[in-house]
Design an enzyme around this catalytic site. Structure first.
Site, short mmCIF file in Angstrom:
data_model
loop_
_atom_site.label_atom_id
_atom_site.label_comp_id
_atom_site.label_asym_id
_atom_site.label_seq_id
_atom_site.Cartn_x
_atom_site.Cartn_y
_atom_site.Cartn_z
CG ASP A 129 -2.13 0.74 1.16
OD1 ASP A 129 -2.40 1.28 0.07
OD2 ASP A 129 -2.87 0.79 2.16
CE LYS A 139 -5.19 -0.32 -0.46
NZ LYS A 139 -5.30 1.12 -0.12
CD GLU A 153 -5.92 5.82 0.76
OE1 GLU A 153 -6.22 7.02 0.95
OE2 GLU A 153 -5.73 5.02 1.70
CD GLU A 190 -11.48 2.20 3.74
OE1 GLU A 190 -10.45 2.03 3.05
OE2 GLU A 190 -11.45 2.41 4.97
#
Ligand code: KIV
Length: 298
Positions: free
Chosen positions: A86, A116, A118, A185
């Site tokens: 992440d 990953k 965001e 999410e």
């Protein structure tokens, strides 16, 4: 159980076959090994590490060095699951070149197979640049915790028409940019369902309801270890925190009560006859001999 190495391609195929994708976070070797042996499809070294491992208030506290350090540890315990690192706050939104370099560090140093990030349509150039460097990317939209201060808290997203539309368009744009899956999410389950039926790549939900192609959860939450804060979607599948507390108290009590370690948990001198060492111990000035040894060796 014979397990097969998971790849991003196989993760996508699972959606096509209608098979659920089972994923979770891990932050260290021992837990990662157990998760991997249980046959999970994907393990994320999440930046939630910031809270559950390092004790920060939110995910903004963890650095890229700390993330890579833990990704390395997890990678040593993983043989089959797809390992995703992440990208933490400040590691990919300042400059595209830095983003590609930092993503590459997760692969080269951390042993991850994908990263990953965001963000939605606004970070497409960064996502494309990382993919152009042959690094697999997982998207993450909705309640993206790195935006906690901009959101004004860990608040459910996509609750207005415009916000819901933006989520659907973001998902399409991320798919077209080449991400292999998208974490959804903290969004209403109805919007997660729409996103999931709109795109061909898998959606992995956390606080996004049951219609996602797979689920992810923070392992310390579902085990019942991290109990300081429990969002609505978190279910405790175990009482590991309580078990740890009970074990620690039992250990403490046995030490205080001189029950641990007993002979079964102690090493024994190789001969039963201790007369030699006892004679020396009684006759010699042990402290003086220790001083002589120190003088000889230092
Ligand atoms: O940091 C994390 O653990 C995550 C997952 C919860 C998706 O981003």
């Amino acid at each position: 159980m014979s397990l097969q190495k998971m790849t991003t391609k196989k993760i996508i195929e699972k959606k096509q076959k209608g098979e659920k994708i089972v994923t979770i976070t891990a932050y260290d070797y021992s837990i990662a090994k157990i998760v991997d042996e249980c046959g999970f499809d994907l393990i994320l070294v999440g930046d939630s590490l910031s809270q559950v491992i390092l004790g920060h208030e939110n995910t903004l506290g963890v650095t890229i060095e700390e993330m890579i350090h833990h990704t390395k540890a997890v990678s040593r315990g993983v043989s089959n699951a797809l390992l995703v690192g992440d990208m933490p706050f400040l590691s990919y939104k300042i400059d595209v070149r830095d983003a590609v370099y930092n993503a590459g560090r997760f692969i080269q140093e951390g042993g991850a197979e994908a990263v990953k990030v965001e963000g939605g349509t606004e970070i497409l150039p960064t996502i494309k640049a990382i993919i152009d460097a042959d690094i697999e990317v997982m998207g993450h939209i909705g309640l993206t915790p790195q935006k906690v201060y901009r959101f004004g808290g860990h608040l459910v997203q996509g609750k207005t028409l415009d916000a819901a539309k933006k989520l659907i368009m973001d998902a399409i744009n991320l798919q077209n940019a080449g991400v292999f899956s998208i974490v959804l999410e903290g969004i209403p389950w109805q919007i997660a369902k729409l996103v999931t039926s709109t795109i061909d790549i898998p959606t992995i939900g956390i606080g996004a309801g049951q219609y996602c192609d797979g689920q992810i959860i923070i392992i310390y939450d579902m085990l019942g270890i991290f109990t300081e804060f429990k969002p609505k979607f978190v279910k405790h599948f175990g009482k590991v925190g309580e078990n740890i507390r009970n074990a620690l108290n039992a250990y403490k009590d046995e030490i205080i009560g001189s029950k641990y370690p007993d002979l079964d948990h102690s090493y024994s001198y190789p001969t039963e006859d201790l007369s030699e060492i006892n004679e020396w111990f009684e006759s010699a000035d042990v402290k003086e001999e220790a001083t002589k040894l120190k003088e000889k060796l230092t």
